[in-house]
Design a protein around this motif. Structure first.
Motif, short mmCIF file in Angstrom:
data_model
loop_
_atom_site.label_atom_id
_atom_site.label_comp_id
_atom_site.label_asym_id
_atom_site.label_seq_id
_atom_site.Cartn_x
_atom_site.Cartn_y
_atom_site.Cartn_z
N GLU A 269 0.83 -1.20 0.00
CA GLU A 269 0.00 0.00 0.00
C GLU A 269 0.87 1.25 0.00
N ASN A 270 0.36 2.29 -0.64
CA ASN A 270 1.04 3.59 -0.70
C ASN A 270 2.40 3.51 -1.38
N ALA A 271 2.50 2.64 -2.38
CA ALA A 271 3.74 2.56 -3.15
C ALA A 271 3.96 3.87 -3.91
N SER A 272 5.19 4.21 -4.16
CA SER A 272 5.51 5.45 -4.85
C SER A 272 5.02 5.41 -6.29
N GLU A 273 4.88 6.60 -6.86
CA GLU A 273 4.48 6.69 -8.26
C GLU A 273 5.53 6.04 -9.15
N ALA A 274 6.79 6.19 -8.81
CA ALA A 274 7.86 5.58 -9.60
C ALA A 274 7.74 4.06 -9.61
N LEU A 275 7.43 3.48 -8.46
CA LEU A 275 7.29 2.02 -8.38
C LEU A 275 6.06 1.56 -9.15
N ARG A 276 4.98 2.33 -9.11
CA ARG A 276 3.78 1.97 -9.86
C ARG A 276 4.03 2.04 -11.36
N GLN A 277 4.75 3.06 -11.78
CA GLN A 277 5.08 3.16 -13.20
C GLN A 277 5.97 2.00 -13.63
N ALA A 278 6.95 1.67 -12.80
CA ALA A 278 7.88 0.59 -13.14
C ALA A 278 7.17 -0.75 -13.24
N GLY A 279 6.10 -0.94 -12.48
CA GLY A 279 5.36 -2.19 -12.51
C GLY A 279 4.27 -2.24 -13.55
N SER A 280 4.09 -1.17 -14.30
CA SER A 280 3.04 -1.10 -15.32
C SER A 280 3.56 -1.70 -16.62
N VAL A 281 2.93 -2.76 -17.08
CA VAL A 281 3.45 -3.52 -18.22
C VAL A 281 3.52 -2.66 -19.48
N GLU A 282 2.54 -1.79 -19.67
CA GLU A 282 2.50 -1.02 -20.92
C GLU A 282 3.69 -0.07 -21.05
N THR A 283 4.36 0.23 -19.95
CA THR A 283 5.53 1.11 -20.01
C THR A 283 6.82 0.35 -20.29
N ARG A 284 6.74 -0.99 -20.35
CA ARG A 284 7.95 -1.80 -20.45
C ARG A 284 8.12 -2.48 -21.81
N VAL A 285 7.22 -2.22 -22.75
CA VAL A 285 7.30 -2.86 -24.06
C VAL A 285 8.54 -2.35 -24.80
N THR A 286 9.29 -3.28 -25.41
CA THR A 286 10.50 -2.93 -26.17
C THR A 286 10.46 -3.64 -27.52
N ASP A 287 11.52 -3.43 -28.28
CA ASP A 287 11.65 -4.09 -29.58
C ASP A 287 11.81 -5.60 -29.45
N GLN A 288 12.09 -6.07 -28.25
CA GLN A 288 12.29 -7.51 -28.02
C GLN A 288 11.06 -8.20 -27.42
N THR A 289 10.01 -7.47 -27.18
CA THR A 289 8.81 -8.09 -26.61
C THR A 289 8.21 -9.08 -27.60
N PRO A 290 7.93 -10.31 -27.15
CA PRO A 290 7.38 -11.32 -28.08
C PRO A 290 5.94 -11.00 -28.47
N PRO A 291 5.39 -11.72 -29.44
CA PRO A 291 3.99 -11.52 -29.80
C PRO A 291 3.07 -11.67 -28.58
N VAL A 292 2.06 -10.83 -28.53
CA VAL A 292 1.13 -10.81 -27.40
C VAL A 292 -0.30 -10.98 -27.89
N PHE A 293 -1.03 -11.84 -27.23
CA PHE A 293 -2.46 -12.05 -27.47
C PHE A 293 -3.22 -11.53 -26.26
N LEU A 294 -4.22 -10.69 -26.52
CA LEU A 294 -5.01 -10.08 -25.45
C LEU A 294 -6.49 -10.34 -25.67
N THR A 295 -7.20 -10.59 -24.57
CA THR A 295 -8.66 -10.62 -24.67
C THR A 295 -9.25 -10.13 -23.36
N ALA A 296 -10.38 -9.45 -23.47
CA ALA A 296 -11.08 -8.91 -22.31
C ALA A 296 -12.50 -8.59 -22.73
#
Length: 332
Positions: free
Chosen positions: A238-265
């Motif tokens: 609880e009360n994690a820093s904004e920096a830690l929340r950003q670092a744990g957000s998957v959409e901020t970590r996508v790179t040229d090496q990210t494998p193919p991704v399948f999403l459904t919701a």
């Protein structure tokens, strides 16, 4: 969505804080039922000895049965002191493998709905499955924000390093995660080479990059307003820093090496908004990485492979398998 065991899961995940959730599961108050799991295949320990960052008192394993039907299991696991891979072999092998990552808001593992039942339909298609019983970050482990990722990386390295033993191609290994397990699937897809633990043996020289990642009704962002607060707080505290929340957000970590991704919701997911999947899809497109997204108007949350044919989201397993074929993971 009809009233199913996943409906009770949605209510519990949406309304109970981490400590209360753990207490409810540990006491088995949801329903009466079996208090242990009898595995139907080999079990592979992830770590030789105690896992990294262990607390002085290891968590005690608990299994709570959510199903009121004696013929139907819907078990939730807490107290993972000895993470493991539970192997489910098909009658025939197509050479591919999937590591299954059950969800549960990083507060429990939805073992049947997002583990055993997923292994069932995959093994019917010739896929060797490994259900990952990963540690829960709020159970006293050091460096809690990377505890599940440590286990996911280690699991991928073990499976790949022992590919010959299991009759699989080390270049055809996918991960498939659900809800918070979807966040973990996305995390290993984007952070597979991040050093989150000290190597322990030769398996740790092998790549932890999955060849494909499936993210089913996933938690993705830990920083945006549409995050699932329970998963975020269970993972980061609880009360994690904004920096830690950003670092744990998957959409901020996508790179040229990210494998193919399948999403459904589903649009009617009242627990983990579909905006999570859209954020990941947008991030993949921005990096020009292969991605496929299926958004359904009906399905809710936590549906696994249980939806009836008249609910649109029931089609996702066939769509995922077809996507894996197109990317050379599953046999054509």
């Amino acid at each position: 969505m009809t009233d199913t065991p996943s409906t009770s899961r949605r209510a519990l995940l949406g309304g109970i804080a981490a400590a209360g959730l753990a207490a409810t599961i540990s006491s088995g108050k949801a329903t009466a039922g079996p208090t242990s799991i009898k595995y139907s295949g080999p079990s592979i320990p992830l770590w030789p000895g105690t896992p990294p960052g262990a607390p002085a008192a290891l968590p005690v394993r608990k299994v709570a049965q959510q199903s009121k039907d004696a013929a139907f299991d819907d078990r939730w696991i807490t107290g993972v002191a000895a993470p493991s891979l539970e192997v489910r072999r098909p009658a025939y092998r197509d050479g591919s493998a999937v590591i299954l990552l059950p969800g549960g808001g990083y507060g429990f593992l939805a073992w049947d709905n997002e583990g055993e039942e997923q292994a069932r339909w995959l093994t019917e298609r010739g896929v060797t499955c490994f259900i990952l019983s990963y540690r829960l970050p709020g159970e006293g482990w050091a460096n809690r924000a990377t505890v599940p990722l440590q286990d996911a990386q280690r699991a991928m390295r073990i499976v790949r390093s022992r590919a010959d033993e299991f009759g699989i191609d080390p270049k055809r290994i996918a991960v498939l995660g659900f809800s918070a397990g979807g966040h973990l699937s996305g995390s290993i897809a984007t952070r597979f080479d991040e050093k989150v633990y000290v190597p322990v043996d030769a398996a740790d020289t092998v790549s932890a990059r999955p060849d494909l990642a499936g993210m089913i009704y996933p938690v993705v962002s830990l920083a945006q307003p549409f995050t699932h607060g329970g998963s975020r707080d269970n993972l980061l505290g609880e009360n994690a820093s904004e920096a830690l929340r950003q670092a744990g957000s998957v959409e901020t970590r996508v790179t040229d090496q990210t494998p193919p991704v399948f999403l459904t919701a589903s649009s009617d997911d009242g627990l983990v908004p579909i905006a999570n999947s859209l954020a990941m899809y947008d991030a993949m497109l921005a990096r020009q990485r292969p991605a496929e997204f299926h958004g359904f108007d009906k399905g809710g949350h936590g549906f696994g492979a249980r939806l009836p044919d008249d609910v649109p989201a029931h089609a996702w397993p066939d769509l995922f398998h077809a996507y894996g074929k197109r990317h050379g993971v599953f046999a054509a």
